[in-house]
Write a protein that holds these residues in place. Structure first.
Motif, PDB file in Angstrom:
ATOM      1  N   GLN A  29      14.010  -1.211   4.906  1.00 56.67           N
ATOM      2  CA  GLN A  29      12.560  -1.251   4.696  1.00 56.67           C
ATOM      3  C   GLN A  29      12.222  -2.174   3.526  1.00 56.67           C
ATOM      4  O   GLN A  29      11.078  -2.287   3.137  1.00 56.67           O
ATOM      5  N   SER A  31      12.574  -6.039   2.266  1.00 56.81           N
ATOM      6  CA  SER A  31      12.895  -7.391   2.754  1.00 56.81           C
ATOM      7  C   SER A  31      14.024  -8.024   1.945  1.00 56.81           C
ATOM      8  O   SER A  31      14.784  -8.842   2.456  1.00 56.81           O
ATOM      9  N   PHE A  40      13.798  -4.008  10.803  1.00 53.87           N
ATOM     10  CA  PHE A  40      13.008  -3.900   9.568  1.00 53.87           C
ATOM     11  C   PHE A  40      11.768  -3.036   9.791  1.00 53.87           C
ATOM     12  O   PHE A  40      10.985  -3.281  10.707  1.00 53.87           O
ATOM     13  N   GLY A  45       3.161   0.939   1.510  1.00 54.19           N
ATOM     14  CA  GLY A  45       3.555   1.820   0.410  1.00 54.19           C
ATOM     15  C   GLY A  45       2.450   2.118  -0.564  1.00 54.19           C
ATOM     16  O   GLY A  45       1.272   1.812  -0.327  1.00 54.19           O
ATOM     17  N   TYR A  47       2.254   0.864  -3.571  1.00 53.56           N
ATOM     18  CA  TYR A  47       1.897  -0.323  -4.349  1.00 53.56           C
ATOM     19  C   TYR A  47       1.643  -1.544  -3.487  1.00 53.56           C
ATOM     20  O   TYR A  47       0.711  -2.297  -3.729  1.00 53.56           O
ATOM     21  N   VAL A  48       2.519  -1.781  -2.532  1.00 54.37           N
ATOM     22  CA  VAL A  48       2.361  -2.963  -1.681  1.00 54.37           C
ATOM     23  C   VAL A  48       2.540  -2.578  -0.221  1.00 54.37           C
ATOM     24  O   VAL A  48       3.019  -1.483   0.093  1.00 54.37           O
ATOM     25  N   TYR A  53       5.804  -8.557   3.989  1.00 54.52           N
ATOM     26  CA  TYR A  53       7.143  -9.127   3.773  1.00 54.52           C
ATOM     27  C   TYR A  53       7.896  -9.370   5.088  1.00 54.52           C
ATOM     28  O   TYR A  53       9.087  -9.671   5.083  1.00 54.52           O
ATOM     29  N   LYS A  87       6.573   5.414   8.670  1.00 58.40           N
ATOM     30  CA  LYS A  87       7.477   6.257   7.857  1.00 58.40           C
ATOM     31  C   LYS A  87       8.096   7.367   8.700  1.00 58.40           C
ATOM     32  O   LYS A  87       9.283   7.671   8.579  1.00 58.40           O
ATOM     33  N   THR A 154      15.480  10.767  -6.952  1.00 53.08           N
ATOM     34  CA  THR A 154      16.216  12.038  -6.870  1.00 53.08           C
ATOM     35  C   THR A 154      16.604  12.290  -5.418  1.00 53.08           C
ATOM     36  O   THR A 154      17.765  12.576  -5.095  1.00 53.08           O
ATOM     37  N   ASP A 157      15.021   7.692   0.224  1.00 57.11           N
ATOM     38  CA  ASP A 157      14.254   7.539   1.464  1.00 57.11           C
ATOM     39  C   ASP A 157      15.177   7.801   2.659  1.00 57.11           C
ATOM     40  O   ASP A 157      16.396   7.810   2.515  1.00 57.11           O
ATOM     41  N   SER A 181      13.187  16.745  -4.090  1.00 59.38           N
ATOM     42  CA  SER A 181      12.037  16.685  -4.999  1.00 59.38           C
ATOM     43  C   SER A 181      10.734  16.911  -4.236  1.00 59.38           C
ATOM     44  O   SER A 181      10.678  16.742  -3.011  1.00 59.38           O
ATOM     45  N   HIS A 183       8.139  15.060  -4.445  1.00 56.54           N
ATOM     46  CA  HIS A 183       7.683  13.767  -3.919  1.00 56.54           C
ATOM     47  C   HIS A 183       8.328  13.490  -2.562  1.00 56.54           C
ATOM     48  O   HIS A 183       7.678  12.988  -1.654  1.00 56.54           O
ATOM     49  N   GLN A 187       6.366  12.964   0.825  1.00 56.96           N
ATOM     50  CA  GLN A 187       6.426  11.670   1.524  1.00 56.96           C
ATOM     51  C   GLN A 187       7.306  11.706   2.782  1.00 56.96           C
ATOM     52  O   GLN A 187       7.541  10.679   3.403  1.00 56.96           O
TER      53      GLN A 187
HETATM   54  C1  LIG Z   1       5.378   6.319  -5.931  1.00 59.31           C
HETATM   55  C2  LIG Z   1       6.550   6.565  -5.042  1.00 59.31           C
HETATM   56  O1  LIG Z   1       6.940   7.681  -4.814  1.00 59.31           O
HETATM   57  N1  LIG Z   1       7.152   5.454  -4.542  1.00 59.31           N
HETATM   58  C3  LIG Z   1       8.280   5.602  -3.661  1.00 59.31           C
HETATM   59  C4  LIG Z   1       7.976   4.885  -2.351  1.00 59.31           C
HETATM   60  O2  LIG Z   1       7.719   3.545  -2.632  1.00 59.31           O
HETATM   61  P1  LIG Z   1       6.591   2.817  -1.823  1.00 59.31           P
HETATM   62  O3  LIG Z   1       6.841   2.963  -0.355  1.00 59.31           O
HETATM   63  O4  LIG Z   1       5.279   3.234  -2.287  1.00 59.31           O
HETATM   64  O5  LIG Z   1       6.951   1.328  -2.238  1.00 59.31           O
HETATM   65  P2  LIG Z   1       6.081   0.037  -2.482  1.00 59.31           P
HETATM   66  O6  LIG Z   1       6.624  -0.547  -3.730  1.00 59.31           O
HETATM   67  O7  LIG Z   1       4.626   0.252  -2.363  1.00 59.31           O
HETATM   68  O8  LIG Z   1       6.564  -0.911  -1.269  1.00 59.31           O
HETATM   69  C5  LIG Z   1       6.170  -0.700   0.097  1.00 59.31           C
HETATM   70  C6  LIG Z   1       7.207  -1.261   1.001  1.00 59.31           C
HETATM   71  O9  LIG Z   1       7.332  -2.665   0.786  1.00 59.31           O
HETATM   72  C7  LIG Z   1       8.682  -2.991   0.720  1.00 59.31           C
HETATM   73  N2  LIG Z   1       8.864  -4.235  -0.039  1.00 59.31           N
HETATM   74  C8  LIG Z   1       8.416  -4.340  -1.309  1.00 59.31           C
HETATM   75  C9  LIG Z   1       8.612  -5.497  -2.036  1.00 59.31           C
HETATM   76  C10 LIG Z   1       9.310  -6.567  -1.434  1.00 59.31           C
HETATM   77  O10 LIG Z   1       9.552  -7.641  -2.021  1.00 59.31           O
HETATM   78  N3  LIG Z   1       9.747  -6.403  -0.168  1.00 59.31           N
HETATM   79  C11 LIG Z   1       9.542  -5.272   0.547  1.00 59.31           C
HETATM   80  O11 LIG Z   1       9.983  -5.183   1.686  1.00 59.31           O
HETATM   81  C12 LIG Z   1       9.315  -1.795   0.043  1.00 59.31           C
HETATM   82  O12 LIG Z   1      10.718  -1.731   0.255  1.00 59.31           O
HETATM   83  C13 LIG Z   1       8.583  -0.661   0.741  1.00 59.31           C
HETATM   84  O13 LIG Z   1       9.197  -0.345   1.960  1.00 59.31           O
HETATM   85  O14 LIG Z   1       9.082   4.947  -1.499  1.00 59.31           O
HETATM   86  C14 LIG Z   1      10.275   4.371  -2.046  1.00 59.31           C
HETATM   87  C15 LIG Z   1      11.375   4.522  -1.005  1.00 59.31           C
HETATM   88  O15 LIG Z   1      11.414   5.846  -0.560  1.00 59.31           O
HETATM   89  C16 LIG Z   1      10.674   5.107  -3.333  1.00 59.31           C
HETATM   90  O16 LIG Z   1      11.831   4.517  -3.903  1.00 59.31           O
HETATM   91  C17 LIG Z   1       9.532   5.024  -4.329  1.00 59.31           C
HETATM   92  O17 LIG Z   1       9.881   5.836  -5.443  1.00 59.31           O
HETATM   93  C18 LIG Z   1       9.546   5.287  -6.714  1.00 59.31           C
HETATM   94  C19 LIG Z   1      10.666   4.379  -7.223  1.00 59.31           C
HETATM   95  C20 LIG Z   1       9.321   6.448  -7.704  1.00 59.31           C
HETATM   96  O18 LIG Z   1       9.377   6.267  -8.898  1.00 59.31           O
HETATM   97  N4  LIG Z   1       9.056   7.642  -7.198  1.00 59.31           N
HETATM   98  C21 LIG Z   1       8.896   8.852  -8.008  1.00 59.31           C
HETATM   99  C22 LIG Z   1       7.438   9.246  -8.166  1.00 59.31           C
HETATM  100  C23 LIG Z   1       9.641   9.950  -7.253  1.00 59.31           C
HETATM  101  O19 LIG Z   1       9.692   9.941  -6.026  1.00 59.31           O
HETATM  102  N5  LIG Z   1      10.283  10.872  -7.977  1.00 59.31           N
HETATM  103  C24 LIG Z   1      11.014  11.964  -7.391  1.00 59.31           C
HETATM  104  C25 LIG Z   1      11.614  12.868  -8.471  1.00 59.31           C
HETATM  105  C26 LIG Z   1      10.565  13.521  -9.283  1.00 59.31           C
HETATM  106  C27 LIG Z   1      11.179  14.525 -10.252  1.00 59.31           C
HETATM  107  O20 LIG Z   1      11.523  15.635  -9.821  1.00 59.31           O
HETATM  108  O21 LIG Z   1      11.267  14.206 -11.456  1.00 59.31           O
HETATM  109  C28 LIG Z   1      12.204  11.426  -6.600  1.00 59.31           C
HETATM  110  O22 LIG Z   1      12.604  12.054  -5.599  1.00 59.31           O
HETATM  111  O23 LIG Z   1      12.761  10.399  -7.008  1.00 59.31           O
END
Ligand SMILES: CC(=O)N[C@H]1[C@@H](OP(=O)(O)OP(=O)(O)OC[C@H]2O[C@@H](n3ccc(=O)[nH]c3=O)[C@H](O)[C@@H]2O)O[C@H](CO)[C@@H](O)[C@@H]1O[C@H](C)C(=O)N[C@@H](C)C(=O)N[C@H](CCC(=O)O)C(=O)O
Ligand SMILES: Nc1ncnc2c1ncn2[C@@H]1O[C@H](COP(=O)(O)OP(=O)(O)OP(=O)(O)O)[C@@H](O)[C@H]1O
Length: 502
Positions: A29, A31, A40, A45, A47-48, A53, A87, A154, A157, A181, A183, A187
């Protein structure tokens, strides 16, 4: 795997292009990680939007796309399966691609605000000492037998999750202890993971930036129990292990069809009950009353919360076939978890502890434990995560520290893009005393704590634990709390020796 086989797993879809000749060798997921032969997933997400991509993925060799928005201009003739919820489909296809690995493992999932890492490691230890090969998925790492893989989340995905579980199956791991977790539950990262046993530790305020209310946070946590399903797994029953001392246990009971096993430090009616707890500087002893017998437990961990964690681990292992006495025997040699009540040796007569406590509940429990130890002065170093985190807990963290310690050094924990002084100021809101100071740089704060400490003092470094990075202003710098504390103590020792020598 043939593209058609993947498409056949999805009921509602629109296929554009010829997928019958597509051979998929990898799922991605991101790029940046695409290799030739990848399917793919375009994930929209937080953020983006991953759809942006798709062209990058195509350039790197993606042979199939799963998307919810039109990407024809980015991928040309490469086939696309259009679905509503990428997802959800990603979780489903990852499970199929890796041939449903969780169904071949004894899966123990642990959820709760605090204690997940500790409980999974206790369970791992019990199984290892009983000659079984194990896996761990959690905050510190993913571990397949002794092979360690880094982790961002933690609970990873679905792609990483099922790939890791498949690795465990290949390595003939018999039991996987997995931190789940809130989260991840929210998710859908564990959709399709077939757990045998779900463990609940506790529910206290945290992550309210995501879940908004405690009610919603609790509902999300209970998904792990609800998702245990109504059926047997390979002829074996499912179990829920719950902490009867947490008020949320009452609600969980109605949200699962699994047989419930309870544990408690106060309620004798619990299936696993601890009494006669005795606390020492380096260990805790207690009597475990379970299954009609009493077992004398000697645990090389301190804190009544660790007794609770131990009950959870023994109960989860017991329902999955490990005899209670075998678990108790195993735990006597438990080596602890990095950054959780980790004592740092020194020759200064100072008791130094690194701990991951970062929620009011975790800190309160930690302080309760510290208060049972002998010391002259108690000093706490603490901070709070910056940026997009639940800042409502800052005053509580500050007040708990200031009310209980003789002196507090406030510092930064991953300030991200937030002003560290603002974070610390919010932590001391309303405090009238002067028993604290701010040191923005965390390493300097460690040295300051050690500088202030004298023989007989107890100095405790909270909130960073095992974490190996400090995130500030868009960059992540390597950070090793235990190592810096060790260094600071060693340097102070050398300096004092030098002075005494003169
Ligand atoms: C806010 C949040 O939860 N984000 C999680 C989420 O990311 P997202 O899907 O929103 O990612 P995005 O950055 O918007 O990107 C969207 C898509 O574009 C893709 N992309 C992005 C950039 C690029 O160049 N190319 C590309 O293909 C990304 O791979 C993604 O598929 O999905 C990702 C894959 O599953 C996670 O790694 C990511 O966790 C981030 C790093 C995070 O910090 N999450 C925290 C809040 C979290 O989940 N924490 C809990 C523990 C909490 C605790 O108990 O303390 C955890 O389980 O980790
Ligand atoms: N059962 C418990 N109840 C309350 N606090 C606990 C409990 N177990 C551990 N703690 C405290 O919480 C800290 C984190 O413990 P642990 O890493 O096991 O929890 P976690 O649930 O994995 O946390 P996270 O998901 O944030 O990494 C410990 O350092 C300890 O201070």
């Amino acid at each position: 795997m043939n593209g058609l086989e993947l498409a056949n797993q999805i009921a509602i879809k629109k296929i554009v292009g010829d997928i019958t000749s597509v051979e998929v060798v990898n799922l991605q997921q991101d790029s940046r990680k695409v290799t030739p032969g990848t399917a793919f997933f375009c994930v929209d997400g937080e953020y983006v939007d991953g759809h942006h991509y798709a062209d990058k993925a195509a350039e790197s060799g993606a042979v199939l796309f799963i998307a919810s928005k039109d990407i024809s201009s980015k991928v040309g003739d490469i086939p696309v399966i259009y679905v509503n919820d990428v997802k959800h489909i990603m979780a489903k296809l990852a499970n199929h691609f890796y041939d449903y690995p969780s169904s071949k493992l004894n899966m123990i999932g642990v959820t709760g605000t605090n204690g997940k890492t500790t409980v999974t490691h206790l369970i791992e230890w019990i199984y290892r000492k009983n000659n079984q090969d194990t896996g761990i998925i959690g905050t510190i790492y993913r571990k397949v037998k002794d092979q360690i893989y880094p982790t961002i989340n933690t609970t990873p995905d679905p792609l990483i999750m099922h790939e890791t579980l498949n690795e465990m199956v290949k390595e003939q791991v018999s039991m996987c202890a997995c931190e789940v977790s809130s989260h991840a539950l929210f998710q859908g990262r564990i959709w399709g993971v077939d757990f045998n046993t779900a463990v609940f530790t506790n529910l206290t305020p945290d992550h309210l930036e995501t879940h908004k209310t405690m009610e919603e946070y609790g509902t999300v946590k209970s998904l792990l129990f609800a998702q245990l399903g109504n059926t047997l797994k390979n002829g074996k029953a499912r179990f829920g292990v719950i902490n009867l001392d947490d008020p949320f246990a009452e609600k969980l009971i109605y949200r699962t069809s699994a047989e419930l096993i309870t544990y408690s430090l106060v309620d004798e009616s619990a299936h696993f009950f601890a009494k006669n707890m005795k606390f020492f500087t380096d260990k805790t002893t207690f009597d475990l009353v379970a299954n009609g017998e009493v077992f004398a437990v000697e645990l090389p961990l301190v804190g009544d919360f660790n007794v609770a964690n131990t009950l959870a681990a023994i109960a989860a292992s017991f329902v999955n076939g490990i005899q209670i006495q075998d678990a108790v025997t195993a735990l006597a040699s438990f080596e602890g978890v990095s950054g959780r009540m980790q004592g740092i040796e020194n020759d200064l007569g100072i008791q130094a502890i690194v701990d991951y406590a970062h929620t009011p509940d975790g800190l309160e429990k930690l302080i309760g434990t510290l208060k049972k130890l002998d010391y002259k002065k108690l000093m706490i170093m603490i901070g709070h995560d910056g940026g997009n985190r639940d800042n409502s807990i800052r005053p509580a963290l500050g007040k708990l520290s200031l009310d209980n310690a003789d002196y507090v050094v406030f510092t930064s924990v991953n300030p991200r893009n937030e002003d560290p002084t603002k974070i610390m100021t919010e932590m001391v809101a309303d405090h009238k005393g002067e028993n604290y100071e701010f040191v923005i740089d965390r390493k300097e704060a460690i040295y300051r704590m050690v500088e202030l400490a004298e023989a007989g003092d107890l100095i405790v470094f909270c909130g960073k634990g095992h974490e190996s990075l400090q995130h500030l202003d868009g960059v992540s710098i390597p950070f090793n709390e235990a190592e810096y504390v060790r260094q600071a103590l060693a340097e102070k020792s050398e300096t004092l020796k030098g002075i005494n020598h003169e």
